[in-house]
Motif scaffolding. Structure first.
Motif, PDB file in Angstrom:
ATOM      1  N   PRO A  23      81.048  24.107 126.879  1.00 16.68           N
ATOM      2  CA  PRO A  23      82.257  24.907 127.083  1.00 16.68           C
ATOM      3  C   PRO A  23      83.536  24.080 127.235  1.00 16.68           C
ATOM      4  O   PRO A  23      84.605  24.670 127.369  1.00 16.68           O
ATOM      5  N   SER A  58      88.751  26.450 134.904  1.00  9.84           N
ATOM      6  CA  SER A  58      89.716  26.003 133.885  1.00  9.84           C
ATOM      7  C   SER A  58      90.477  27.201 133.329  1.00  9.84           C
ATOM      8  O   SER A  58      90.107  28.357 133.556  1.00  9.84           O
ATOM      9  N   GLY A  61      91.334  31.546 134.238  1.00  7.43           N
ATOM     10  CA  GLY A  61      90.669  31.786 135.525  1.00  7.43           C
ATOM     11  C   GLY A  61      91.147  30.802 136.595  1.00  7.43           C
ATOM     12  O   GLY A  61      91.325  31.162 137.754  1.00  7.43           O
ATOM     13  N   TYR A  79      81.267  28.970 137.200  1.00  3.84           N
ATOM     14  CA  TYR A  79      81.534  28.161 136.007  1.00  3.84           C
ATOM     15  C   TYR A  79      80.207  27.671 135.455  1.00  3.84           C
ATOM     16  O   TYR A  79      79.178  27.745 136.124  1.00  3.84           O
ATOM     17  N   LEU A 108      75.949  32.193 132.660  1.00  3.71           N
ATOM     18  CA  LEU A 108      76.003  33.662 132.615  1.00  3.71           C
ATOM     19  C   LEU A 108      75.186  34.238 131.460  1.00  3.71           C
ATOM     20  O   LEU A 108      75.040  35.450 131.346  1.00  3.71           O
ATOM     21  N   ARG A 109      74.631  33.379 130.593  1.00  2.00           N
ATOM     22  CA  ARG A 109      73.717  33.872 129.562  1.00  2.00           C
ATOM     23  C   ARG A 109      72.352  34.177 130.173  1.00  2.00           C
ATOM     24  O   ARG A 109      71.532  34.836 129.574  1.00  2.00           O
ATOM     25  N   ALA A 135      85.176  34.918 132.733  1.00  2.00           N
ATOM     26  CA  ALA A 135      84.414  33.957 131.910  1.00  2.00           C
ATOM     27  C   ALA A 135      84.237  34.523 130.509  1.00  2.00           C
ATOM     28  O   ALA A 135      84.043  35.734 130.340  1.00  2.00           O
ATOM     29  N   ILE A 137      82.993  33.436 126.165  1.00  2.00           N
ATOM     30  CA  ILE A 137      82.603  32.487 125.118  1.00  2.00           C
ATOM     31  C   ILE A 137      83.165  32.990 123.791  1.00  2.00           C
ATOM     32  O   ILE A 137      83.115  34.191 123.508  1.00  2.00           O
ATOM     33  N   VAL A 158      77.486  36.839 127.819  1.00  2.00           N
ATOM     34  CA  VAL A 158      78.540  36.300 128.686  1.00  2.00           C
ATOM     35  C   VAL A 158      79.696  37.286 128.802  1.00  2.00           C
ATOM     36  O   VAL A 158      80.161  37.602 129.904  1.00  2.00           O
ATOM     37  N   THR A 183      89.154  40.006 131.900  1.00  2.00           N
ATOM     38  CA  THR A 183      89.956  39.325 130.885  1.00  2.00           C
ATOM     39  C   THR A 183      89.458  39.759 129.510  1.00  2.00           C
ATOM     40  O   THR A 183      88.397  39.330 129.059  1.00  2.00           O
ATOM     41  N   SER A 184      90.207  40.658 128.899  1.00  2.00           N
ATOM     42  CA  SER A 184      89.922  41.062 127.523  1.00  2.00           C
ATOM     43  C   SER A 184      90.689  40.113 126.609  1.00  2.00           C
ATOM     44  O   SER A 184      90.780  38.905 126.897  1.00  2.00           O
ATOM     45  N   GLY A 229      97.214  36.700 124.506  1.00  2.00           N
ATOM     46  CA  GLY A 229      97.328  36.208 123.132  1.00  2.00           C
ATOM     47  C   GLY A 229      96.826  34.774 123.097  1.00  2.00           C
ATOM     48  O   GLY A 229      95.957  34.407 123.898  1.00  2.00           O
ATOM     49  N   PRO A 230      97.354  33.934 122.198  1.00  2.00           N
ATOM     50  CA  PRO A 230      96.872  32.552 122.094  1.00  2.00           C
ATOM     51  C   PRO A 230      97.316  31.682 123.278  1.00  2.00           C
ATOM     52  O   PRO A 230      98.507  31.416 123.435  1.00  2.00           O
ATOM     53  N   LEU A 235      88.521  26.723 125.775  1.00  2.00           N
ATOM     54  CA  LEU A 235      87.767  27.633 124.900  1.00  2.00           C
ATOM     55  C   LEU A 235      88.155  27.451 123.430  1.00  2.00           C
ATOM     56  O   LEU A 235      87.306  27.532 122.539  1.00  2.00           O
TER      57      LEU A 235
HETATM   58  P1  NAD Z   1      88.311  28.349 129.437  1.00  2.77           P
HETATM   59  O1  NAD Z   1      87.351  27.652 128.563  1.00  2.77           O
HETATM   60  O2  NAD Z   1      89.211  27.518 130.249  1.00  2.77           O
HETATM   61  O3  NAD Z   1      87.573  29.377 130.382  1.00  2.77           O
HETATM   62  C1  NAD Z   1      86.422  30.083 129.982  1.00  2.77           C
HETATM   63  C2  NAD Z   1      85.407  29.905 131.085  1.00  2.77           C
HETATM   64  O4  NAD Z   1      84.299  30.767 130.840  1.00  2.77           O
HETATM   65  C3  NAD Z   1      84.827  28.516 131.153  1.00  2.77           C
HETATM   66  O5  NAD Z   1      85.614  27.677 131.951  1.00  2.77           O
HETATM   67  C4  NAD Z   1      83.462  28.760 131.763  1.00  2.77           C
HETATM   68  O6  NAD Z   1      83.485  28.507 133.142  1.00  2.77           O
HETATM   69  C5  NAD Z   1      83.200  30.222 131.512  1.00  2.77           C
HETATM   70  N1  NAD Z   1      81.991  30.340 130.699  1.00  2.77           N
HETATM   71  C6  NAD Z   1      81.881  30.286 129.355  1.00  2.77           C
HETATM   72  N2  NAD Z   1      80.588  30.379 129.006  1.00  2.77           N
HETATM   73  C7  NAD Z   1      79.869  30.479 130.157  1.00  2.77           C
HETATM   74  C8  NAD Z   1      78.486  30.582 130.446  1.00  2.77           C
HETATM   75  N3  NAD Z   1      77.564  30.613 129.471  1.00  2.77           N
HETATM   76  N4  NAD Z   1      78.115  30.644 131.732  1.00  2.77           N
HETATM   77  C9  NAD Z   1      79.030  30.618 132.728  1.00  2.77           C
HETATM   78  N5  NAD Z   1      80.350  30.527 132.517  1.00  2.77           N
HETATM   79  C10 NAD Z   1      80.758  30.453 131.234  1.00  2.77           C
HETATM   80  O7  NAD Z   1      89.151  29.309 128.454  1.00  2.77           O
HETATM   81  P2  NAD Z   1      90.117  30.539 128.743  1.00  2.77           P
HETATM   82  O8  NAD Z   1      90.823  30.733 127.464  1.00  2.77           O
HETATM   83  O9  NAD Z   1      90.880  30.388 129.994  1.00  2.77           O
HETATM   84  O10 NAD Z   1      89.100  31.748 128.890  1.00  2.77           O
HETATM   85  C11 NAD Z   1      89.159  32.692 129.938  1.00  2.77           C
HETATM   86  C12 NAD Z   1      89.063  34.087 129.358  1.00  2.77           C
HETATM   87  O11 NAD Z   1      90.228  34.347 128.596  1.00  2.77           O
HETATM   88  C13 NAD Z   1      87.891  34.291 128.401  1.00  2.77           C
HETATM   89  O12 NAD Z   1      87.281  35.531 128.674  1.00  2.77           O
HETATM   90  C14 NAD Z   1      88.559  34.346 127.054  1.00  2.77           C
HETATM   91  O13 NAD Z   1      87.818  35.115 126.140  1.00  2.77           O
HETATM   92  C15 NAD Z   1      89.872  34.991 127.415  1.00  2.77           C
HETATM   93  N6  NAD Z   1      90.943  34.848 126.437  1.00  2.77           N
HETATM   94  C16 NAD Z   1      91.401  33.624 126.100  1.00  2.77           C
HETATM   95  C17 NAD Z   1      92.426  33.515 125.177  1.00  2.77           C
HETATM   96  C18 NAD Z   1      92.979  32.175 124.773  1.00  2.77           C
HETATM   97  O14 NAD Z   1      93.743  32.123 123.810  1.00  2.77           O
HETATM   98  N7  NAD Z   1      92.643  31.091 125.429  1.00  2.77           N
HETATM   99  C19 NAD Z   1      92.971  34.662 124.592  1.00  2.77           C
HETATM  100  C20 NAD Z   1      92.478  35.894 124.966  1.00  2.77           C
HETATM  101  C21 NAD Z   1      91.456  35.974 125.884  1.00  2.77           C
END
Ligand code: NAD
Ligand code: MG
Length: 293
Positions: A23, A58, A61, A79, A108-109, A135, A137, A158, A183-184, A229-230, A235
């Motif tokens: 991750p 990270s 979150g 995490y 979480l899987r 969280a 993926i 997840v 978090t959608s 958005g982005p 991730l």
């Molecule tokens: P990130 O990688 O910093 O956070 C995602 C977290 O999900 C990881 O830190 C990890 O702790 C957790 N995670 C992933 N797989 C896991 C597993 N198998 N078991 C336990 N924990 C697990 O990235 P982020 O972008 O901050 O993601 C947070 C949320 O935001 C996610 O749901 C993501 O889909 C959503 N999101 C992100 C974006 C973007 O552009 N970054 C856009 C829309 C939505």
């Protein structure tokens, strides 16, 4: 002043290509995502509340966890076990704010972890008022024929199933005034061609937000979703986007840049706080300008 904040306060340039194994660790990214360590100032908006934030090590979150601690809440973060380094950083920051930070590593899987995680958080914090199921993926795949059953299952485990299990467990402890935040994503309403499975799960979370708002309203428990958005996070560089898309990541938004996780913190604080007493069943876009409806 406003213009300064919108366009220049956060990184607005292109990104270097960089690939990490899922991750991923945000501490190894260039630039390191801004999760509000240097900027977020609290104002006792969540004083004495207890919050569990999944994926709190990270990205989005972590920005929520840091803001919650500075607003006076005690925190538990879950995490993936490979993210211990990022999680330890969050613990240090939360403790510096005078709050406790419970660490809950686990995958979480794995069936059963989501419920165990909630139970441990409740035991360690002595209750629960705010549940942020964040969280997620995201693994890109251009051709649906190459979408393996393992990936499809992992993404749903997840992003959707663990959310349902965590809510089932948490409802024993949540009361009137408590808040659930999911978090959608903008992908939940505007799916990209290469994110078929991911986008489906993010639509599920919007549906869940609406059905549960109706189901939980009479108990006074609120549930809302955030649709980012982005946003520059681990991730995206650990399989979320093809490497060729990394340099231009976010540049097509009306604000012409990717967002930083810190820019979402105030929305997570609002939705968790008593100030949002009449807000439930809603989806909040934080997209740099792309409409979510
Ligand atoms: P990130 O990688 O910093 O956070 C995602 C977290 O999900 C990881 O830190 C990890 O702790 C957790 N995670 C992933 N797989 C896991 C597993 N198998 N078991 C336990 N924990 C697990 O990235 P982020 O972008 O901050 O993601 C947070 C949320 O935001 C996610 O749901 C993501 O889909 C959503 N999101 C992100 C974006 C973007 O552009 N970054 C856009 C829309 C939505
Ligand atoms: Mg992480």
């Amino acid at each position: 002043m406003n213009d300064k904040k919108t366009r220049n306060q956060y990184y607005s340039g292109k990104f270097e290509k960089q690939l990490q194994k899922y991750p991923g660790l945000q501490s190894k990214m260039t630039p390191i995502p801004d999760t509000g360590e240097k900027t977020y100032q609290g104002n006792d908006k969540l004083l004495h509340k207890k919050a569990l934030v999944t994926g709190g090590d990270s990205g989005i979150g972590r920005a929520a966890a840091i803001a919650y601690a500075r607003e006076g809440a005690d925190i538990a973060i879950s995490y993936h076990p490979d993210e211990e380094q990022d999680a330890q950083e969050v613990k240090t920051i939360v403790e510096k704010a005078g709050r406790s930070c419970i660490l809950l590593p686990g995958d979480l899987r794995e069936e059963g972890f989501a419920k165990k995680m909630v139970k441990r958080a409740v035991e360690a914090l002595g209750g629960l008022d705010i549940l942020v199921l964040n969280a997620g993926i995201q693994q890109y795949q251009f051709d649906i024929q190459n979408l393996t059953s393992k990936q499809l299952r992992d993404t749903f485990e997840v992003n959707v199933f663990s959310v349902v299990y965590a809510i089932q467990e948490a409802l024993q402890y949540l009361d009137e005034g408590d808040s659930i935040i999911l978090t959608s994503s903008i992908q939940g309403v505007k799916p990209s061609a290469h994110l078929v499975d991911y986008a489906m799960t993010k639509s599920c979370l919007i549906s869940l937000t609406k059905s549960l708002a109706a189901q939980l309203g009479s108990k006074g428990i609120r549930i809302n979703a955030v649709a980012p958005g982005p946003i520059w996070t681990a991730l995206q560089i650990s399989g979320g986007q093809p490497q060729d898309s990394i340099p231009e990541f976010g540049q097509k938004q009306p604000l012409k840049r990717a967002g930083q996780p810190a820019e979402l913190a105030s929305v997570y604080v609002l939705l968790a706080s008593d100030e949002a007493s009449y807000i439930t069943g809603q989806v909040y876009g934080v997209t740099g300008g792309a409409p979510i409806n």
